[in-house]
Scaffold this motif. Sequence first.
Motif, mmCIF file in Angstrom:
data_model
loop_
_atom_site.group_PDB
_atom_site.id
_atom_site.type_symbol
_atom_site.label_atom_id
_atom_site.label_comp_id
_atom_site.label_asym_id
_atom_site.label_seq_id
_atom_site.Cartn_x
_atom_site.Cartn_y
_atom_site.Cartn_z
ATOM 1 N N ASP A 33 8.181 5.985 -1.159
ATOM 2 C CA ASP A 33 8.857 5.989 0.136
ATOM 3 C C ASP A 33 8.233 6.960 1.132
ATOM 4 O O ASP A 33 8.371 6.768 2.344
ATOM 5 C CB ASP A 33 10.338 6.327 -0.058
ATOM 6 N N ALA A 34 7.565 7.999 0.633
ATOM 7 C CA ALA A 34 6.887 8.936 1.532
ATOM 8 C C ALA A 34 5.714 9.581 0.810
ATOM 9 O O ALA A 34 5.802 9.889 -0.383
ATOM 10 C CB ALA A 34 7.836 10.015 2.035
ATOM 11 N N ILE A 35 4.630 9.771 1.533
ATOM 12 C CA ILE A 35 3.450 10.467 1.005
ATOM 13 C C ILE A 35 3.368 11.819 1.686
ATOM 14 O O ILE A 35 3.286 11.909 2.912
ATOM 15 C CB ILE A 35 2.167 9.659 1.248
ATOM 16 N N GLU A 36 3.427 12.875 0.863
ATOM 17 C CA GLU A 36 3.375 14.236 1.385
ATOM 18 C C GLU A 36 1.916 14.645 1.620
ATOM 19 O O GLU A 36 1.094 14.540 0.708
ATOM 20 C CB GLU A 36 4.023 15.212 0.391
ATOM 21 N N HIS A 37 1.625 15.115 2.806
ATOM 22 C CA HIS A 37 0.296 15.602 3.203
ATOM 23 C C HIS A 37 -0.677 14.439 3.447
ATOM 24 O O HIS A 37 -0.413 13.295 3.061
ATOM 25 C CB HIS A 37 -0.284 16.579 2.182
ATOM 26 N N LEU A 38 -1.802 14.756 4.060
ATOM 27 C CA LEU A 38 -2.733 13.720 4.524
ATOM 28 C C LEU A 38 -3.950 13.511 3.626
ATOM 29 O O LEU A 38 -4.724 12.586 3.856
ATOM 30 C CB LEU A 38 -3.201 14.053 5.948
ATOM 31 N N TYR A 39 -4.126 14.330 2.613
ATOM 32 C CA TYR A 39 -5.271 14.168 1.713
ATOM 33 C C TYR A 39 -5.332 12.757 1.140
ATOM 34 O O TYR A 39 -6.409 12.172 0.976
ATOM 35 C CB TYR A 39 -5.175 15.133 0.530
ATOM 36 N N TYR A 40 -4.170 12.225 0.840
ATOM 37 C CA TYR A 40 -4.075 10.984 0.079
ATOM 38 C C TYR A 40 -4.233 9.766 0.981
ATOM 39 O O TYR A 40 -4.904 8.786 0.615
ATOM 40 C CB TYR A 40 -2.745 10.975 -0.673
ATOM 41 N N VAL A 41 -3.617 9.827 2.155
ATOM 42 C CA VAL A 41 -3.803 8.754 3.124
ATOM 43 C C VAL A 41 -5.263 8.709 3.559
ATOM 44 O O VAL A 41 -5.833 7.630 3.753
ATOM 45 C CB VAL A 41 -2.876 8.957 4.333
ATOM 46 N N LEU A 42 -5.874 9.883 3.693
ATOM 47 C CA LEU A 42 -7.277 9.943 4.109
ATOM 48 C C LEU A 42 -8.171 9.199 3.121
ATOM 49 O O LEU A 42 -9.087 8.475 3.533
ATOM 50 C CB LEU A 42 -7.726 11.397 4.243
ATOM 51 N N LYS A 43 -7.909 9.354 1.831
ATOM 52 C CA LYS A 43 -8.719 8.636 0.837
ATOM 53 C C LYS A 43 -8.570 7.130 1.010
ATOM 54 O O LYS A 43 -9.527 6.362 0.831
ATOM 55 C CB LYS A 43 -8.340 9.033 -0.592
ATOM 56 N N GLY A 44 -7.369 6.712 1.421
ATOM 57 C CA GLY A 44 -7.143 5.296 1.662
ATOM 58 C C GLY A 44 -7.864 4.766 2.879
ATOM 59 O O GLY A 44 -7.907 3.550 3.095
ATOM 60 N N CYS A 45 -8.448 5.658 3.679
ATOM 61 C CA CYS A 45 -9.215 5.258 4.858
ATOM 62 C C CYS A 45 -10.718 5.270 4.596
ATOM 63 O O CYS A 45 -11.520 5.024 5.505
ATOM 64 C CB CYS A 45 -8.902 6.199 6.030
ATOM 65 N N SER A 46 -11.099 5.565 3.356
ATOM 66 C CA SER A 46 -12.516 5.602 2.989
ATOM 67 C C SER A 46 -12.998 4.230 2.551
ATOM 68 O O SER A 46 -12.306 3.526 1.803
ATOM 69 C CB SER A 46 -12.738 6.599 1.848
ATOM 70 N N ILE A 47 -14.177 3.872 2.974
ATOM 71 C CA ILE A 47 -14.767 2.602 2.552
ATOM 72 C C ILE A 47 -15.128 2.642 1.074
ATOM 73 O O ILE A 47 -15.346 1.612 0.440
ATOM 74 C CB ILE A 47 -16.007 2.273 3.424
ATOM 75 N N GLU A 48 -15.128 3.856 0.497
ATOM 76 C CA GLU A 48 -15.446 4.026 -0.921
ATOM 77 C C GLU A 48 -14.228 4.459 -1.725
ATOM 78 O O GLU A 48 -14.357 5.101 -2.772
ATOM 79 C CB GLU A 48 -16.579 5.047 -1.084
ATOM 80 N N GLU A 49 -13.028 4.131 -1.265
ATOM 81 C CA GLU A 49 -11.822 4.580 -1.967
ATOM 82 C C GLU A 49 -11.832 4.167 -3.438
ATOM 83 O O GLU A 49 -11.526 4.981 -4.319
ATOM 84 C CB GLU A 49 -10.551 4.037 -1.297
ATOM 85 N N ILE A 50 -12.181 2.913 -3.733
ATOM 86 C CA ILE A 50 -12.170 2.437 -5.118
ATOM 87 C C ILE A 50 -13.176 3.222 -5.956
ATOM 88 O O ILE A 50 -12.864 3.674 -7.074
ATOM 89 C CB ILE A 50 -12.489 0.925 -5.187
ATOM 90 N N THR A 51 -14.362 3.414 -5.436
ATOM 91 C CA THR A 51 -15.411 4.134 -6.169
ATOM 92 C C THR A 51 -15.007 5.577 -6.432
ATOM 93 O O THR A 51 -15.193 6.105 -7.542
ATOM 94 C CB THR A 51 -16.730 4.108 -5.365
#
Length: 467
Positions: A229-247
């Motif tokens: 329901d909520a993600i604390e801090h931006l470290y994690y959302v930022l990874k979701g914005c990477s073109i290499e998130e899966i890698t």
Amino acid sequence: MRLIFTLILSALLFNSCGNPPPQFSAAIHNVNIIDLETGEILKDQSVFIAGDTIHSIIKSKDLLTSSAAQQIDGSGKYLMTGLWDNHVHFRGGKELTEENKKLLNLFIANGITTVRDADGDLTTAIKEWQKQIADGNLVGPTIYTSGPKIDGPGATWAGSLEVSNNEEINTALDSLEQLNVDFVKIYDSKINGENYLKVIAEAEKRGMITSGHMPYTVTVEETTNTGIDAIEHLYYVLKGCSIEEITITEAVRNNETGFWNSLDRVMKTYSDSVAQETFSKLKENDVYVVPTLHIGHTLSHLDETDHTTDEYLKYIGPGIQKTYADRINSAKNASPEFVIMRKNLDSVFVKLAGELAANNVKLLAGSDSGAFNSYTYPGISLHKELKALVAAGLTPLQALQTSASNGSNFLQKQLPEIKSGAAADLVLLNSNPLENIQNTQDIFMVIKSGKTLSSEDLEKLLKTSTY
């Protein structure tokens, strides 16, 4: 016309049985009411408070008489609902209980009438504070709490509920339900990705609200699809914005790299198109994001900022101040490369917060104040967070909506409003915060559960919190 409105008000004040009107504890006259849902300002209003509730509101010019124990002149002032700090901590062990308790004054003195305690090891004390505050025997904000956080075996934080299998996950959730917590907080220091997702899924089955850090061993899509329901801090959302998130996720799963070592790569592989997809996933799944920009900036600059003369340091007890040492020493001993990366990350987070807001992802304003979080002071830090959100691109109205409006919606509590029947948790400001967000600090009066605290009362509160 004035007589008609007086008669209408009189009718409101008497019930159908002809009983006498309620004894108003306070009435605020000639005040400008800010509607934080629309940004509309209703001018020259009179607000009547009975007990802990707003009884009625009427145009001041249409009021011939007023009967209230306290008459407050709101001329030129702005009334809004009390602020919410949606990420605080009460923690540090039993020996720091009293120091944590004194922090409650700092929230009220800064117009913060509600806080969301995002885990700690003082749950028993918090439950007692909640009762004392509700009974009027303790000055403090309404506290919504997660109780202890859920993490994996060998968890970093004291008091965590450690889980490694389905049975332990359900036992942990059983205990949180017994504590009647307001949401479940999940931490990422030791929990593996599989169990992290299982905690979310099991909590969802029980109808429990979840928030947390997100292990780098899972993706944003996995997390949002499972029901966070909520993600604390931006470290994690930022990874979701990477073109290499899966890698990057696979590399962390395989122990080829770690969280901190991945961040530079995450920043360098940021993709606008991938970010748009992630923003859409967050919106589709109604996931809130807690940016915590102010603490990020504070911690990123610990190596070069002297906080020994901070005005608010005098309100922090010696025991809590000692907990600042680890982060301070870590900053001083960090490699030059890490220092540069951390400061670059701070700038990236500001940009990301603005883009999240621009794409209508719901944000929660939270300070992350409390023990161990060096120089991030309860109370004043929320104002600095609101200022940081405006600097990131939000309007003052949008920033204010990330406080009480979004906070109440996230926790599924009654929306704070200034209307008949609403809770009398209010802040009376000398100047308009919609024109300048720093005006949230220009406080004339705080009203908590109908009890008024003048600027002089608030100064006394602060003095009692001085060490």
